[in-house]
Design an enzyme around this catalytic site. Structure first.
Site, PDB file in Angstrom:
ATOM      1  N   ASP A 136       0.724  -0.972  -0.277  1.00  0.00           N
ATOM      2  CA  ASP A 136      -0.073   0.083  -0.117  1.00  0.00           C
ATOM      3  C   ASP A 136       0.704   1.633   0.076  1.00  0.00           C
ATOM      4  O   ASP A 136       0.507   2.598   0.518  1.00  0.00           O
ATOM      5  CB  ASP A 136      -1.141   0.200   1.147  1.00  0.00           C
ATOM      6  CG  ASP A 136       0.141   0.300   2.825  1.00  0.00           C
ATOM      7  OD1 ASP A 136       1.079   0.098   2.377  1.00  0.00           O
ATOM      8  OD2 ASP A 136      -0.542  -0.145   3.907  1.00  0.00           O
ATOM      9  N   GLU A 143       1.612   4.439   7.543  1.00  0.00           N
ATOM     10  CA  GLU A 143       0.571   4.070   6.929  1.00  0.00           C
ATOM     11  C   GLU A 143      -0.007   5.246   5.742  1.00  0.00           C
ATOM     12  O   GLU A 143      -0.039   5.815   5.931  1.00  0.00           O
ATOM     13  CB  GLU A 143      -0.181   3.059   7.089  1.00  0.00           C
ATOM     14  CG  GLU A 143       0.172   1.683   7.748  1.00  0.00           C
ATOM     15  CD  GLU A 143       0.218   0.319   7.031  1.00  0.00           C
ATOM     16  OE1 GLU A 143       0.327   0.927   6.336  1.00  0.00           O
ATOM     17  OE2 GLU A 143      -0.170  -0.797   7.674  1.00  0.00           O
TER      18      GLU A 143
END
Ligand code: GLP
Length: 260
Positions: A136, A143
């Site tokens: 991702d 993140e």
């Protein structure tokens, strides 16, 4: 950002090990940034081989880890401190206590994060930071949605990352939900960033990082703002790159003296 496309992880590891060797020759007390995950393993194997062959020493070097799970028991094999110990530290000659990581077992986690930032500064900053990349687009455990100005702090792992990392645990329920991670700005403070990625699963993240817009949605894209980034990918991880032909041509005519 220099993107280098090679046929496989071993070819990549040789180039990265050459770069670390030449840094340690130039500066034996260099500060290295170590990454966990499977991507740097071939590099660690090559460094251990060179150490065994008497061609490389880490005796005066120091190192900082990127990240750590919160709450994994001290002896848990997947605790990043233990992973790094097994994959590289125990195989070479780092001095005791020369390698540090964020303390995921600290009672006061924000204080541990602040202390970690300070320790990196006190060491004079990281000379060469090894990086992998998540599917991702995360680097360390930053993140999607991470502040581009973030420093070491607690983060919640995405379900995608927990699923990706479940292969190291008995089942996904055992993958921690929280971690401590160097922030994007912490990583950006290192002098040279060396990111390695192999396999088709990384192709989209590599394309977004190198060729997409800079955005917290693809945290690694912040590297476009760093003056010295080397990205080493295999053919599969390079398969979505728009400028692949240009990167290959550039590397083919790279002057011998230049290094990464
Ligand atoms: C993990 C680590 C990252 C690593 C990434 C990719 O979550 N925190 O530092 O770069 O995932 O891992 P791998 O190299 O195993 O694909």
């Amino acid at each position: 950002m220099e993107v280098i496309i090679r046929s496989d992880g071993v070819a990549i590891a040789t180039i990265v090990a050459d770069t670390i060797s030449s840094l340690l020759t130039r500066k034996p007390d260099a500060v290295l940034g170590l990454a966990t995950g499977s991507s740097p393993l071939a590099v660690y194997d090559e460094l251990a081989r060179r150490y065994e062959g008497g061609r490389l020493s880490f005796s005066r070097a120091r190192a900082f880890m990127l990240d750590e799970y919160v709450g994994l028991a001290a002896e848990h094999p997947e605790r990043y401190r233990n992973v790094i110990e097994k994959e590289i530290v125990s195989r070479v000659d780092f001095a005791p206590d020369a390698v540090q990581g964020p303390d995921g077992l600290a009672e006061d986690l924000p204080a541990a994060c602040a202390a970690y930032e300070q320790a990196i500064i006190d060491a004079g900053g990281v000379d060469l930071q090894l990086l992998g990349i998540g599917t991702d687009g995360h680097i360390a455990f930053n993140e999607p949605g991470s502040s581009l100005a973030s420093r070491t702090r607690i983060k919640t792992l995405t379900e995608q990352t927990r699923a990706d990392n479940a292969r190291f645990f008995d089942d996904i329920e055992q993958v921690p939900r929280h971690c401590l991670t160097q922030g994007l700005a912490t990583i950006m403070s290192a002098k040279h960033l060396v990111l390695v990625a192999t396999g088709r699963g990384k192709a989209e993240a590599i394309h977004r990082m190198a060729e997409g817009g800079v955005s917290a949605m693809w945290p690694a894209s912040i590297l476009q703002h760093h003056p010295h980034v080397s990205v080493l990918v295999d053919d599969a991880a390079a398969s979505r790159l728009q400028l692949a032909g240009y990167y290959r041509q550039t590397y083919a005519s790279k002057p011998e003296w230049q290094g990464l």
